[in-house]
Motif scaffolding. Structure first.
Motif, PDB file in Angstrom:
ATOM      1  N   GLY A   7       0.832  -1.221   0.000  1.00 28.27           N
ATOM      2  CA  GLY A   7       0.000   0.000   0.000  1.00 28.27           C
ATOM      3  C   GLY A   7       0.850   1.248   0.000  1.00 28.27           C
ATOM      4  N   GLY A  10      -0.218   5.088   0.328  1.00 30.39           N
ATOM      5  CA  GLY A  10      -1.028   5.597   1.454  1.00 30.39           C
ATOM      6  C   GLY A  10      -0.325   6.707   2.237  1.00 30.39           C
ATOM      7  N   ILE A  12       0.339   6.942   5.541  1.00 29.05           N
ATOM      8  CA  ILE A  12       1.379   6.439   6.450  1.00 29.05           C
ATOM      9  C   ILE A  12       2.532   5.821   5.655  1.00 29.05           C
ATOM     10  CG2 ILE A  12       1.867   4.658   8.194  1.00 29.05           C
ATOM     11  CD1 ILE A  12      -0.941   5.178   9.323  1.00 29.05           C
ATOM     12  N   ALA A  13       2.189   5.050   4.604  1.00 26.23           N
ATOM     13  CA  ALA A  13       3.228   4.358   3.832  1.00 26.23           C
ATOM     14  C   ALA A  13       4.200   5.352   3.204  1.00 26.23           C
ATOM     15  CB  ALA A  13       2.586   3.485   2.766  1.00 26.23           C
ATOM     16  N   LYS A  40      -1.628   8.200  -8.328  1.00 25.67           N
ATOM     17  CA  LYS A  40      -1.219   7.505  -7.097  1.00 25.67           C
ATOM     18  C   LYS A  40       0.282   7.222  -7.080  1.00 25.67           C
ATOM     19  CE  LYS A  40      -5.263   6.445  -5.181  1.00 25.67           C
ATOM     20  NZ  LYS A  40      -5.904   5.981  -4.029  1.00 25.67           N
ATOM     21  N   ALA A  60      -0.197  -5.381  -6.661  1.00 26.30           N
ATOM     22  CA  ALA A  60      -0.867  -6.459  -5.916  1.00 26.30           C
ATOM     23  C   ALA A  60      -2.082  -5.857  -5.225  1.00 26.30           C
ATOM     24  CB  ALA A  60       0.072  -7.083  -4.892  1.00 26.30           C
ATOM     25  N   LEU A  62      -5.247  -6.538  -2.410  1.00 26.97           N
ATOM     26  CA  LEU A  62      -5.577  -7.384  -1.251  1.00 26.97           C
ATOM     27  C   LEU A  62      -6.673  -8.396  -1.580  1.00 26.97           C
ATOM     28  CD1 LEU A  62      -5.639  -4.618   1.521  1.00 26.97           C
ATOM     29  CD2 LEU A  62      -3.854  -6.314   1.137  1.00 26.97           C
ATOM     30  N   SER A  83      -4.651  -1.498   3.709  1.00 25.43           N
ATOM     31  CA  SER A  83      -5.933  -1.936   4.272  1.00 25.43           C
ATOM     32  C   SER A  83      -6.932  -0.854   3.897  1.00 25.43           C
ATOM     33  CB  SER A  83      -5.836  -2.038   5.802  1.00 25.43           C
ATOM     34  OG  SER A  83      -6.885  -2.830   6.329  1.00 25.43           O
ATOM     35  N   PRO A  84      -8.155  -1.221   3.543  1.00 25.92           N
ATOM     36  CA  PRO A  84      -9.091  -0.152   3.159  1.00 25.92           C
ATOM     37  C   PRO A  84      -9.432   0.731   4.350  1.00 25.92           C
ATOM     38  CG  PRO A  84     -10.189  -2.302   3.169  1.00 25.92           C
ATOM     39  CD  PRO A  84      -8.745  -2.560   3.434  1.00 25.92           C
ATOM     40  N   PHE A  85      -9.246   2.038   4.185  1.00 24.83           N
ATOM     41  CA  PHE A  85      -9.542   2.980   5.263  1.00 24.83           C
ATOM     42  C   PHE A  85     -10.575   3.973   4.749  1.00 24.83           C
ATOM     43  CE2 PHE A  85      -7.469   6.139   8.511  1.00 24.83           C
ATOM     44  CZ  PHE A  85      -8.639   6.093   9.267  1.00 24.83           C
ATOM     45  N   PRO A  98     -11.392  -7.526   2.482  1.00 27.73           N
ATOM     46  CA  PRO A  98     -10.026  -7.199   2.017  1.00 27.73           C
ATOM     47  C   PRO A  98      -9.030  -7.030   3.167  1.00 27.73           C
ATOM     48  CG  PRO A  98     -11.565  -5.413   1.491  1.00 27.73           C
ATOM     49  CD  PRO A  98     -12.383  -6.540   2.025  1.00 27.73           C
ATOM     50  N   THR A 122       0.545  -3.125  10.129  1.00 28.99           N
ATOM     51  CA  THR A 122      -0.043  -1.871  10.613  1.00 28.99           C
ATOM     52  C   THR A 122      -1.466  -2.156  11.061  1.00 28.99           C
ATOM     53  OG1 THR A 122       1.174  -0.806   8.823  1.00 28.99           O
ATOM     54  CG2 THR A 122      -0.325   0.586  10.121  1.00 28.99           C
ATOM     55  N   SER A 123      -1.614  -2.348  12.353  1.00 31.46           N
ATOM     56  CA  SER A 123      -2.964  -2.521  12.884  1.00 31.46           C
ATOM     57  C   SER A 123      -3.421  -1.153  13.385  1.00 31.46           C
ATOM     58  CB  SER A 123      -2.961  -3.581  13.983  1.00 31.46           C
ATOM     59  OG  SER A 123      -4.278  -3.822  14.409  1.00 31.46           O
ATOM     60  N   PRO A 185      -1.458   2.308  15.743  1.00 29.63           N
ATOM     61  CA  PRO A 185      -1.544   3.755  15.926  1.00 29.63           C
ATOM     62  C   PRO A 185      -2.953   4.218  16.281  1.00 29.63           C
ATOM     63  CG  PRO A 185      -0.784   3.171  13.690  1.00 29.63           C
ATOM     64  CD  PRO A 185      -1.373   1.953  14.317  1.00 29.63           C
ATOM     65  N   ALA A 186      -2.991   5.328  17.024  1.00 28.94           N
ATOM     66  CA  ALA A 186      -4.249   6.046  17.257  1.00 28.94           C
ATOM     67  C   ALA A 186      -4.517   6.896  16.009  1.00 28.94           C
ATOM     68  CB  ALA A 186      -4.087   6.904  18.504  1.00 28.94           C
ATOM     69  N   SER A 199      -7.668   9.927   7.845  1.00 29.56           N
ATOM     70  CA  SER A 199      -7.593  10.423   9.225  1.00 29.56           C
ATOM     71  C   SER A 199      -7.538  11.941   9.296  1.00 29.56           C
ATOM     72  CB  SER A 199      -6.403   9.807   9.963  1.00 29.56           C
ATOM     73  OG  SER A 199      -5.215   9.997   9.254  1.00 29.56           O
TER      74      SER A 199
HETATM   75  P1  NDP Z   1      -4.624   5.439   3.317  1.00 26.98           P
HETATM   76  O1  NDP Z   1      -6.039   5.300   2.874  1.00 26.98           O
HETATM   77  O2  NDP Z   1      -3.875   6.648   2.902  1.00 26.98           O
HETATM   78  O3  NDP Z   1      -3.796   4.165   2.874  1.00 26.98           O
HETATM   79  C1  NDP Z   1      -4.364   2.903   2.737  1.00 26.98           C
HETATM   80  C2  NDP Z   1      -3.556   2.110   1.749  1.00 26.98           C
HETATM   81  O4  NDP Z   1      -4.139   0.815   1.593  1.00 26.98           O
HETATM   82  C3  NDP Z   1      -3.548   2.751   0.353  1.00 26.98           C
HETATM   83  O5  NDP Z   1      -2.281   2.596  -0.220  1.00 26.98           O
HETATM   84  C4  NDP Z   1      -4.561   1.917  -0.393  1.00 26.98           C
HETATM   85  O6  NDP Z   1      -4.349   1.856  -1.779  1.00 26.98           O
HETATM   86  C5  NDP Z   1      -4.314   0.555   0.214  1.00 26.98           C
HETATM   87  N1  NDP Z   1      -5.444  -0.331  -0.045  1.00 26.98           N
HETATM   88  C6  NDP Z   1      -6.731  -0.188   0.324  1.00 26.98           C
HETATM   89  N2  NDP Z   1      -7.475  -1.207  -0.149  1.00 26.98           N
HETATM   90  C7  NDP Z   1      -6.621  -1.994  -0.852  1.00 26.98           C
HETATM   91  C8  NDP Z   1      -6.778  -3.190  -1.607  1.00 26.98           C
HETATM   92  N3  NDP Z   1      -7.958  -3.803  -1.751  1.00 26.98           N
HETATM   93  N4  NDP Z   1      -5.681  -3.729  -2.192  1.00 26.98           N
HETATM   94  C9  NDP Z   1      -4.459  -3.125  -2.071  1.00 26.98           C
HETATM   95  N5  NDP Z   1      -4.258  -1.996  -1.396  1.00 26.98           N
HETATM   96  C10 NDP Z   1      -5.327  -1.443  -0.802  1.00 26.98           C
HETATM   97  O7  NDP Z   1      -4.646   5.325   4.889  1.00 26.98           O
HETATM   98  P2  NDP Z   1      -3.479   5.373   5.984  1.00 26.98           P
HETATM   99  O8  NDP Z   1      -2.168   5.577   5.370  1.00 26.98           O
HETATM  100  O9  NDP Z   1      -3.951   6.285   7.028  1.00 26.98           O
HETATM  101  O10 NDP Z   1      -3.571   3.886   6.544  1.00 26.98           O
HETATM  102  C11 NDP Z   1      -2.528   2.936   6.408  1.00 26.98           C
HETATM  103  C12 NDP Z   1      -2.747   1.846   7.408  1.00 26.98           C
HETATM  104  O11 NDP Z   1      -2.724   2.388   8.716  1.00 26.98           O
HETATM  105  C13 NDP Z   1      -4.090   1.129   7.292  1.00 26.98           C
HETATM  106  O12 NDP Z   1      -3.879  -0.228   7.586  1.00 26.98           O
HETATM  107  C14 NDP Z   1      -4.926   1.807   8.366  1.00 26.98           C
HETATM  108  O13 NDP Z   1      -5.966   0.969   8.811  1.00 26.98           O
HETATM  109  C15 NDP Z   1      -3.875   1.997   9.433  1.00 26.98           C
HETATM  110  N6  NDP Z   1      -4.176   3.016  10.437  1.00 26.98           N
HETATM  111  C16 NDP Z   1      -4.353   4.326  10.087  1.00 26.98           C
HETATM  112  C17 NDP Z   1      -4.617   5.272  11.054  1.00 26.98           C
HETATM  113  C18 NDP Z   1      -4.812   6.715  10.716  1.00 26.98           C
HETATM  114  O14 NDP Z   1      -5.312   7.479  11.574  1.00 26.98           O
HETATM  115  N7  NDP Z   1      -4.409   7.168   9.559  1.00 26.98           N
HETATM  116  C19 NDP Z   1      -4.725   4.903  12.466  1.00 26.98           C
HETATM  117  C20 NDP Z   1      -4.487   3.512  12.732  1.00 26.98           C
HETATM  118  C21 NDP Z   1      -4.225   2.623  11.744  1.00 26.98           C
HETATM  119  P3  NDP Z   1      -4.979   2.967  -2.769  1.00 26.98           P
HETATM  120  O15 NDP Z   1      -4.092   4.167  -2.599  1.00 26.98           O
HETATM  121  O16 NDP Z   1      -4.885   2.334  -4.110  1.00 26.98           O
HETATM  122  O17 NDP Z   1      -6.376   3.205  -2.303  1.00 26.98           O
END
Ligand code: NDP
Length: 339
Positions: A7, A10, A12-13, A40, A60, A62, A83-85, A98, A122-123, A185-186, A199
């Motif tokens: 991911g 994202g 955080i990533a 992206k 790839a 999920l 993870s879908p957020f 997913p 990353t939970s 993370p919170a 977030s």
């Molecule tokens: P983002 O929405 O920015 O990032 C989520 C990432 O997951 C994106 O790269 C997204 O890809 C990818 N993703 C979602 N669905 C799929 C799928 N079906 N297949 C492949 N990739 C997928 O959110 P964050 O960076 O904030 O979150 C990152 C992680 O941190 C997550 O696991 C989230 O639950 C966790 N987290 C976040 C918090 C926050 O406050 N931000 C707090 C606690 C945990 P794409 O860009 O293509 O959509």
């Protein structure tokens, strides 16, 4: 050594990627859902100028097995952030399937690849401090606590079930060779390097006035820079089997709003809310407005999170969440997300 970052696009990533490339010690392979999606992928490729090791991007999703075995080939560490957020879904399975099946796909691929030494998942604090029937205000939750899936919203449930599935996988599959740690993370705030993640919606809605009232709800807060650093520290300093809580502190919405008001009202952002509705009004609204339902579910709650293990094992000193809120809003303004 090679690191797989799932991911990669994202919020955080991108912070993790920036810090990894700044360190210059690791070769990074990132996964994206669609490598032809320039909107992206461009921020991923450009997040750090002239990295020592060029970034490798692979596809790839999920929801499919395709690509995961190739993605993990030759890597020492896996940082599984994807993870879908999203908060609004038609059905909870749109998030849960997913999140959980995707995590298991990554772990199954990791178990077959002898080079993988450690997986950092990353939970979330969402897997820890929510839905407890015996919740008391300002109760402190720690790494041994688990949210109760029956009492929480779909996103919180997806994070809880995905993390549980990961720990069950390492417990039940004796033929895997890797270690597992989780980062929990919170609410993550701070400057973003690509597009603003989910977030930061709350900060945006506070400053634009789209969030029309102040609810007595509390939430844990953490700077994205700390979240990036913790993932990297967990690769080498983390103790296998640990859940690392990342929350500098917990704050009431009213505290977050006060920080925004002090900084942004003088700059002309005058719609920051101050109306505090009674519970009955929000309960009534929840029959008509989907978003009000989660407000009802967490009304009056401010879970606190014990981050002592994170400080102890990873040596992380938490940044001030208030400065991170201000930095997030300035970043949203610079990027035109707050007019
Ligand atoms: P983002 O929405 O920015 O990032 C989520 C990432 O997951 C994106 O790269 C997204 O890809 C990818 N993703 C979602 N669905 C799929 C799928 N079906 N297949 C492949 N990739 C997928 O959110 P964050 O960076 O904030 O979150 C990152 C992680 O941190 C997550 O696991 C989230 O639950 C966790 N987290 C976040 C918090 C926050 O406050 N931000 C707090 C606690 C945990 P794409 O860009 O293509 O959509």
């Amino acid at each position: 050594e090679k690191v797989l970052l799932t991911g990669a696009s994202g919020f955080i990533a991108l912070e993790i990627l920036y810090q990894l490339q700044e360190l210059g010690q690791y070769q990074v392979r990132g996964t994206v859902r669609d490598a032809s999606n320039e909107k992206k992928c461009k921020p991923v490729r450009e997040v750090f100028p002239n990295p020592r090791y060029p970034l490798e991007l692979v596809e790839a999703d999920l929801s499919s097995d395709k690509g995961w075995e190739e993605a993990v080939k030759g890597v020492t560490y896996i940082l599984h952030t994807a993870s879908p957020f999203v908060m609004r879904v038609k059905h909870e399975d749109d998030l849960i399937v997913p999140a959980r099946e995707g995590t298991l796909r990554v772990l199954r691929a990791a178990a077959k690849e002898p080079s993988v030494k450690r997986v950092i998942l990353t939970s979330s604090c969402a897997s820890i401090g929510y839905g407890h029937p015996d919740h008391k205000n300002e109760r402190i939750y720690g790494p041994d606590d688990w949210s109760v899936p029956a009492n929480v919203d779909a996103y919180t449930k997806s994070k809880t079930l995905a993390e549980k599935a990961a720990w069950d996988f390492v417990k039940d599959n004796k033929d895997h060779q890797f270690e597992l740690c989780t980062i929990n993370p919170a609410l993550v705030v701070g400057e973003f390097r690509g597009s603003a993640g989910t977030s930061l919606n709350m900060m945006r809605d506070i400053v634009t006035g789209a969030l029309p009232f102040v609810a007595p709800i509390g939430i844990g807060m953490v700077d994205v820079k700390d979240v990036g650093a913790a993932h990297i520290l967990a690769m080498t300093k983390g103790v296998p089997g640990q859940r690392y809580i990342l929350a500098a502190d917990s704050a009431w919405f009213a505290d977050i709003i006060a920080v925004c008001r002090a900084e942004f009202e003088p700059l002309g952002y005058t719609k920051i809310p101050s109306f505090q509705p009674p519970f009955w009004l929000v309960k009534l609204a929840s029959f008509f407005v989907a978003d009000a339902k989660s407000v009802v579910l967490t009304w009056g709650e401010k879970p606190m999170f014990d981050h002592s293990k994170t400080e102890q094992d990873l040596g992380l000193e938490f940044r001030d969440w208030k400065a991170a809120v201000i930095a997030a809003v300035h970043c949203l303004i610079r990027n035109g997300e707050i007019p």
